[in-house]
Structures are given as structure tokens and as C-alpha cells.
Write a protein that holds these residues in place. Sequence first.
Motif, mmCIF file in Angstrom:
data_model
loop_
_atom_site.group_PDB
_atom_site.id
_atom_site.type_symbol
_atom_site.label_atom_id
_atom_site.label_comp_id
_atom_site.label_asym_id
_atom_site.label_seq_id
_atom_site.Cartn_x
_atom_site.Cartn_y
_atom_site.Cartn_z
ATOM 1 N N SER A 34 36.534 28.495 44.524
ATOM 2 C CA SER A 34 37.096 29.670 45.197
ATOM 3 C C SER A 34 36.036 30.493 45.904
ATOM 4 O O SER A 34 36.359 31.282 46.802
ATOM 5 C CB SER A 34 37.847 30.543 44.182
ATOM 6 O OG SER A 34 37.016 30.886 43.097
ATOM 7 N N ASN A 89 46.658 25.216 44.345
ATOM 8 C CA ASN A 89 45.592 26.184 44.143
ATOM 9 C C ASN A 89 44.555 26.148 45.260
ATOM 10 O O ASN A 89 43.977 27.176 45.619
ATOM 11 C CB ASN A 89 44.898 25.941 42.796
ATOM 12 C CG ASN A 89 45.778 26.323 41.618
ATOM 13 O OD1 ASN A 89 46.847 26.899 41.789
ATOM 14 N ND2 ASN A 89 45.348 25.981 40.421
ATOM 15 N N LYS A 99 45.220 31.119 42.234
ATOM 16 C CA LYS A 99 44.570 29.995 41.553
ATOM 17 C C LYS A 99 45.047 29.874 40.110
ATOM 18 O O LYS A 99 44.316 29.397 39.253
ATOM 19 C CB LYS A 99 43.043 30.198 41.558
ATOM 20 C CG LYS A 99 42.445 30.579 42.898
ATOM 21 C CD LYS A 99 42.584 29.464 43.919
ATOM 22 C CE LYS A 99 41.918 29.834 45.237
ATOM 23 N NZ LYS A 99 42.102 28.788 46.265
ATOM 24 N N THR A 100 46.259 30.287 39.830
ATOM 25 C CA THR A 100 46.712 30.358 38.443
ATOM 26 C C THR A 100 47.429 29.081 38.016
ATOM 27 O O THR A 100 47.927 28.312 38.844
ATOM 28 C CB THR A 100 47.668 31.550 38.248
ATOM 29 O OG1 THR A 100 48.789 31.402 39.124
ATOM 30 C CG2 THR A 100 46.960 32.856 38.542
#
Length: 317
Positions: free
Chosen positions: A18, A84, A90-91
Motif C-alpha cells: 500500500s 485489495n 485493504k480489509t
Amino acid sequence: MERNNESSGGDFILLGFSDRPKLEIVLFFVNMIFYFLSVAGNSTIIFLSLVDPRLHTPMYFFLSNLSLLDLCYTTSSIPQMLVNLWGPYKTITYVGCVIQLFAFLSVGGIECILLSVMAYDRFAAVCKPLQYMTIMHPQLCLQLAAFAWLSGIANSVLMSPLTMSLGRCGHRRINHFVCEMPAIIRISCVDTSRVEGLAFFLAIPIVLVPLTMILVSYGYIASAVLRMQSAAGRQKAFNTCSSHMVVVSLFYSSIIYMYMQPGNIASQDQGKFLTLFYCLVTPTLNPFIYTLRNKDVKCAMRKVLGKDRSLLDAGGH
């Protein structure tokens, strides 16, 4: 009590890369292509093994099991990973994380044992060709496949709850793409030595014993090949075993690197790319490795594509 509550539910954040959004975009498209190829390739192997009577042999029975495992590998992780990678969120849910962990541990264990069973099958084919069909009879094949599946699932039934029960003290940011055991252990705030020690101990019968059996089988195969007088016979034996040797090398090298060493040794970024390799690249390559030099599969594919209708007629009777 608070620690137990924190360990029992709630979403996790899979960080992945990320901090590098451009890399995530590249990975999204690469993973999507590999996932499509993996699903198409492994589904084709399973389909052909079912419809072509000539592929109703021990070798293709075990290969179909391997393809099914590869489908489980990729499907349990890649769709969530693609979501994601593409979106801002991004869970992954607690249940989703448990499912991924269970799938990774069980499928990994099953594949380790199944590859050793396939090595024994190759040993019987090369070293005892006249007794091959007597040795590898259908009942034994079913028993060996069932043993592999049950052993891998039993390993996961034991290790998944222990891993998820580790206290996390509110830590839910997993520095990985998926909920695999080393990544979950890293976010624990308690002593994890017992869980890691148990995982290492279980890796002996799940990983090292099958690997030893593979090496012993190929030792006998190599000895038998060296005694062959015919160059054509040696070439046939090599063609019989080469695909399996490549798959074993790809799979075991990544698994041993990931799970047979303490989690703090390897670079976490290396671990992420290695996970992508064994849960996506290897399952994608396996069907191509087994079919590129395989005349039976190529012939079955040509018949299914309509160049020869006799296969479909035979499958209907």
C-alpha cells in the motif's frame, strides 16, 4: 478477557504494498492474468482427465488432484487480493482471514504429501513397469490421495485455531497480501515460540518426510535409468519424470524457505513476493509444465476441440 475478545473477531487490514500504489496497479493486472491462466489451465487438466478414457490412469488421477489443490490455492486468496490491490480499502473480515489461513495450511500440507505419492507413482512406472498396474491399482490410488487430503486438513485443523488465538493486543494491520501463518504470527503481542515450535515439528512429517521420500524415489529412478542400454528408453524415462521434478523443485524450494526458518530472518518484502510465487505463479505453471511435453494431454485437447469426435462419443458410453 480483553485480549481474547481482540483475538476473536473484527476486520484485518492487509497492507500488501500500500505504500507503493504504482506497484499495486502493476501487480493487479499481472495477478489477474496469472489467475485467469491458472483457473483455465487447471480446470482443463481436470476436465480432460475426466472425459478422456486414456487419461484414466494413476498418473492423471494424481495430476487431477494436484490441479484441484492449485485451484483451491489461488481461489482462496487471489480474488480478495485483487479487490485489495485495486481499491482504497485493504480489509479482510475475520472469517475471511480464518478461511485463507485454513486453506493455505491444509492445501500446502496436502500438496507436499501428494507430490511424494506422485514420485512413488513415477518410481513404479520406471523401475517396475511390468508390475505397474498391479502396484498402482485404483484402490491404492484412492487410499494414497485420501491420506494426503486428510493429513493436510488435520494439520490445518490443529494449527489454524492456535495461530488465530494468539493475543494481538489490538494489532490488526497485517503486512502482507494474505492471512498466512508467518504474517499473523508477526502481529502477535505474546510469546509465539510454542506455536512456531509446533509448526516446525509438524513440518517434519508434512514437509521433510515427503521430500525425503521423493529424493529416495528419484534415487532409485536415476539408478534404473543409468542401467538402461537404450537411449530411447532413457529419454522416455526422463520425459516421464521431468515434469514432476520441475514441479517439486518449484514448490518445495518456496515452502521450505517460507516455513522452515524463523520468521524474522527473511525480508518481509521477499516473503510477499515468494507467497505470490507459490500461491499464483506455481499453480499457473503446473498445467503447462505437465502438458508441454505430454502427447496424451495434447491429443485429448485436440479431440475436445473438435478435431476428433470419438473421444466425446466414448465419454458418453
